[in-house]
Design a protein around this motif. Structure first.
Motif, short mmCIF file in Angstrom:
data_model
loop_
_atom_site.label_atom_id
_atom_site.label_comp_id
_atom_site.label_asym_id
_atom_site.label_seq_id
_atom_site.Cartn_x
_atom_site.Cartn_y
_atom_site.Cartn_z
N VAL A 54 89.93 76.12 -48.11
CA VAL A 54 90.59 77.34 -47.61
C VAL A 54 89.94 77.77 -46.30
CG1 VAL A 54 91.07 79.77 -48.05
CG2 VAL A 54 91.40 78.10 -49.87
N GLY A 55 88.62 77.75 -46.26
CA GLY A 55 87.90 78.12 -45.04
C GLY A 55 88.24 77.20 -43.88
N GLU A 56 88.30 75.89 -44.14
CA GLU A 56 88.66 74.91 -43.11
C GLU A 56 90.08 75.15 -42.60
OE1 GLU A 56 88.12 71.09 -44.88
OE2 GLU A 56 85.98 71.45 -45.28
N PHE A 57 91.00 75.45 -43.52
CA PHE A 57 92.38 75.68 -43.10
C PHE A 57 92.49 76.93 -42.22
CE2 PHE A 57 96.47 77.83 -43.74
CZ PHE A 57 97.29 76.90 -43.12
N TYR A 58 91.79 77.99 -42.58
CA TYR A 58 91.83 79.20 -41.75
C TYR A 58 91.26 78.93 -40.36
CZ TYR A 58 93.78 82.70 -44.86
OH TYR A 58 94.67 83.44 -45.61
N ASP A 65 99.07 76.45 -32.02
CA ASP A 65 99.81 75.19 -31.95
C ASP A 65 99.45 74.23 -33.09
OD1 ASP A 65 101.11 75.97 -29.57
OD2 ASP A 65 99.37 75.33 -28.38
N ALA A 66 98.59 74.67 -33.98
CA ALA A 66 98.15 73.78 -35.07
C ALA A 66 99.30 73.47 -36.02
CB ALA A 66 97.01 74.44 -35.84
N THR A 67 99.31 72.25 -36.51
CA THR A 67 100.31 71.84 -37.50
C THR A 67 99.87 72.29 -38.89
OG1 THR A 67 100.82 69.90 -36.16
CG2 THR A 67 101.56 69.89 -38.47
N GLU A 80 100.90 86.11 -45.49
CA GLU A 80 101.13 85.56 -46.82
C GLU A 80 101.30 84.04 -46.77
OE1 GLU A 80 103.37 89.34 -48.94
OE2 GLU A 80 104.45 88.14 -47.48
N ASN A 81 102.06 83.56 -45.78
CA ASN A 81 102.24 82.11 -45.63
C ASN A 81 100.91 81.39 -45.42
OD1 ASN A 81 105.03 80.66 -45.38
ND2 ASN A 81 105.40 82.72 -44.56
N ARG A 82 100.06 81.99 -44.62
CA ARG A 82 98.77 81.36 -44.30
C ARG A 82 97.89 81.28 -45.55
NH1 ARG A 82 94.48 83.65 -39.96
NH2 ARG A 82 93.46 81.69 -39.37
N MET A 83 97.90 82.35 -46.32
CA MET A 83 97.09 82.39 -47.54
C MET A 83 97.59 81.39 -48.57
SD MET A 83 96.03 86.02 -49.22
CE MET A 83 94.56 86.21 -50.23
N VAL A 84 98.90 81.35 -48.77
CA VAL A 84 99.49 80.42 -49.74
C VAL A 84 99.24 78.97 -49.31
CG1 VAL A 84 101.67 79.57 -50.69
CG2 VAL A 84 101.21 82.03 -50.62
N ALA A 85 99.41 78.70 -48.01
CA ALA A 85 99.20 77.33 -47.51
C ALA A 85 97.76 76.89 -47.73
CB ALA A 85 99.56 77.25 -46.03
N GLY A 86 96.81 77.79 -47.49
CA GLY A 86 95.40 77.46 -47.72
C GLY A 86 95.11 77.10 -49.16
N PHE A 87 95.68 77.87 -50.08
CA PHE A 87 95.46 77.61 -51.51
C PHE A 87 96.16 76.31 -51.94
CE2 PHE A 87 94.12 81.86 -53.60
CZ PHE A 87 93.22 82.11 -52.58
N ARG A 88 97.35 76.09 -51.42
CA ARG A 88 98.08 74.86 -51.77
C ARG A 88 97.35 73.62 -51.24
NH1 ARG A 88 104.23 74.97 -50.23
NH2 ARG A 88 104.16 73.04 -51.45
#
Length: 253
Positions: A54-58, A65-67, A80-88
């Motif tokens: 999660v830390g790396e994704f944030y 421009d990050a994918t 919310e999208n960012r948080m959910v994407a990190g957990f997924r």
């Protein structure tokens, strides 16, 4: 908004090692508690990996421009999208690691996060680790356990207190990171009021103390450090059958 926090984790009275993990992604004001599971200490690997990914994704997603690894859900806000994407993504990495390393096969972890953004708290979770809010001496659970017990309560709204107390599979969770390639992450948004305190915890705390007991300890403690210490002490005094993690986050305007 002034944010203060304290956190503590403890092995408990019955376990030989601690598979819980807590973390703060300071720049994002994101607080995380994870409760790992799996034999031969691989729960420790899963819970730490969840927070690390999660830390790396944030960090990665700060670049406009990050994918992203997942499609944007237009029913949710950017936060919310960012948080959910990190957990997924954490789920996928744990699953892949458990599949590729035989000694880690079957590992997984619950995870709960509380992110303070402006005048709102965003709460996301998978499993039965919880977030509570304590406001004006009232405690409210902001998460719903992903467990057989909760599913059974939904199916049996007329369940008696005695039946609930004697339910045989209270510790069986129905959702966790790493169990499958994909996972559904629950997320909610809550408006913050001055003085709100948010308690993130593993089930080693919520399984030992009632909600009113947790609320009273946090409400009566002289400071945040004292509150997490007292929560751990009281959970151990009640039996300490699991690892115990408590994090208290206070918001003041």
């Amino acid at each position: 908004m002034r944010i203060r926090y304290a956190a503590k984790t403890d092995v408990g009275m019955k376990r030989t090692h601690n598979e819980d993990y807590f973390a703060l992604i300071e720049d994002e004001q994101l607080f995380i508690v994870a409760d790992g599971m799996g034999g031969h200490a691989c729960g420790e690997v899963a819970s730490k990996l969840a927070a690390d990914v999660v830390g790396e994704f944030y960090q990665h997603s700060r670049d406009a421009d990050a994918t992203w690894p997942y499609r944007y859900d237009h029913n949710l806000s950017y936060v919310e999208n960012r948080m959910v994407a990190g957990f997924r993504l954490a789920n996928l990495r744990i699953f892949q690691k458990s599949q590729s390393e035989p000694n880690l096969r079957g590992m997984g972890t619950t995870v709960v996060g509380c992110l303070i953004n402006g005048d709102h708290a965003y709460v996301s979770h998978v499993g039965d680790s919880r977030v509570y809010r304590i406001r004006k001496s009232e405690i409210k659970q902001l998460t719903r356990d992903h467990s057989l017990f909760e599913d059974y309560k939904d199916a049996r709204p007329d369940m008696t207190e005695e039946e609930a107390k004697n339910f045989p599979h209270k510790n069986v969770i129905t959702r966790a990171l790493g169990m499958r390639e994909n996972v559904t992450v629950d997320i909610g948004k809550w408006e913050i009021e001055d003085g709100d305190r948010y308690v993130l915890c593993s089930d080693g705390l919520s399984g030992m103390l009632s909600d009113p007991e947790i609320g009273k300890i946090v409400d009566n403690a002289p400071d945040l450090e004292a509150s997490v210490g007292e929560l751990i002490d009281q959970a151990n005094a009640a039996g300490g059958t699991d690892n115990i993690t408590a994090m208290v986050v206070e918001c003041r305007y």
